[in-house]
Design an enzyme around this catalytic site. Structure first.
Site, short mmCIF file in Angstrom:
data_model
loop_
_atom_site.label_atom_id
_atom_site.label_comp_id
_atom_site.label_asym_id
_atom_site.label_seq_id
_atom_site.Cartn_x
_atom_site.Cartn_y
_atom_site.Cartn_z
N ALA A 141 0.80 -1.22 0.00
CA ALA A 141 0.00 0.00 0.00
C ALA A 141 0.83 1.27 0.00
CB ALA A 141 -0.93 0.00 1.22
N ASN A 147 1.86 -4.10 7.75
CA ASN A 147 2.66 -4.32 6.55
C ASN A 147 3.39 -3.06 6.07
OD1 ASN A 147 2.08 -7.05 6.41
ND2 ASN A 147 0.33 -6.77 5.06
N HIS A 203 -1.48 7.25 4.27
CA HIS A 203 -0.13 6.94 4.71
C HIS A 203 0.76 8.16 4.45
CE1 HIS A 203 -1.44 2.77 4.86
NE2 HIS A 203 -1.85 2.88 3.60
#
Length: 267
Positions: free
Chosen positions: A124, A190, A220
């Site tokens: 991601a 992750n 993020h």
């Protein structure tokens, strides 16, 4: 043609199969799932990979070119390590598993014994290539902030500490290093683990996690500083409808990695 076996047939695995169903250079030979999930997996893959067999493990005489893990942390021990020992290259989505003591070392040892390679996928997050390159010259700081809707933190320690349904403003649910973040939030680890492995390591990567009722995306933010200068990256990823803990970009990163292996030109 690249012959692929895939571990897992959940939201990520099905998304990968759908996007590659018409790619003439990629062939899925097997989908590996637990015995209780075999019937459901056969039904799920039928429109995308009707010739793939559904099985519980990779056979010792498998002729696959590549194993792709899309099934969660336990799959590394059960499927990835044996495949590497057999000399089969592997792509790993569940990079957070490498935050557990000894896992990274066992993966490397198995790959060396089998003369194979394990590739950790970016999933991601972006700029992993830049971060890994910056590490060569020396990094001073890597700071990761992960912001997700409260529902994405269900079934995590945050649910015991906060009434997630009642939150009305962004709330910090964790702040510390990446190793502790991965221990407490393994299903959300992750990205932090990937950044750590590309950069300063689990102990020295600073992580802040927020439950934010004002957003409907997985956001993020990465800040890195070092001898190279510095960069900041913000990504606003739409979650998978079938799994709000997972970014749709994770599926796309698997598709890209397979394309890079199968196609004549890669980038």
């Amino acid at each position: 043609m690249l012959h692929v076996s895939m571990v897992g047939c959940g939201a990520i695995g099905q998304g990968v199969l759908e996007l590659l169903k018409s790619d003439p250079d990629v062939c899925f030979d097997a989908v590996i799932v637990p015995e209780h999930a075999m019937d459901k997996a056969r039904e799920a893959i039928a429109p995308f990979a009707p010739n793939a067999r559904v099985t519980t493990h990779l056979s010792a005489d498998a002729h696959t070119d590549l194993l792709v893990e899309c099934a969660g942390h336990d799959a590394l021990e059960e499927h990835v390590l044996p495949a590497l020992e057999q000399g089969i290259d592997c792509l790993v989505v569940s990079v957070g598993a490498l935050s557990q003591p000894g896992v990274a070392e066992r993966l490397e040892a198995a790959a060396r014994r089998g003369n194979a390679q394990v590739q950790l996928l970016s999933g991601a997050i972006g700029a992993i290539d830049a971060l890994a390159a910056a590490r060569v010259g020396g990094l001073d700081a890597v700071i990761y902030t992960g912001r997700k809707p409260p529902r994405a933190w269900k079934d995590t320690p945050a649910e015991q500490q906060f009434d997630l349904d009642a939150l009305r403003e962004p709330t910090v649910i964790f702040e510390g290093n990446a190793r502790e973040a991965a221990r407490l939030f393994p299903k959300n680890a992750n990205v932090a683990a990937t950044l750590s492995l590309a950069g300063l390591g689990l102990e020295h990567t600073h992580v802040k996690l927020l439950a934010d009722p004002t957003v409907d995306e997985n956001i993020h933010h990465v800040e890195a500083r070092g001898a190279f200068g510095g960069f900041e990256l913000t990504m606003r990823g739409k979650p998978l409808a079938a799994n709000p803990k997972t970014s749709a970009l994770t599926v796309f990163s698997v598709v890209r990695a397979l394309g890079n292996r199968a196609h004549a030109v890669s980038i």
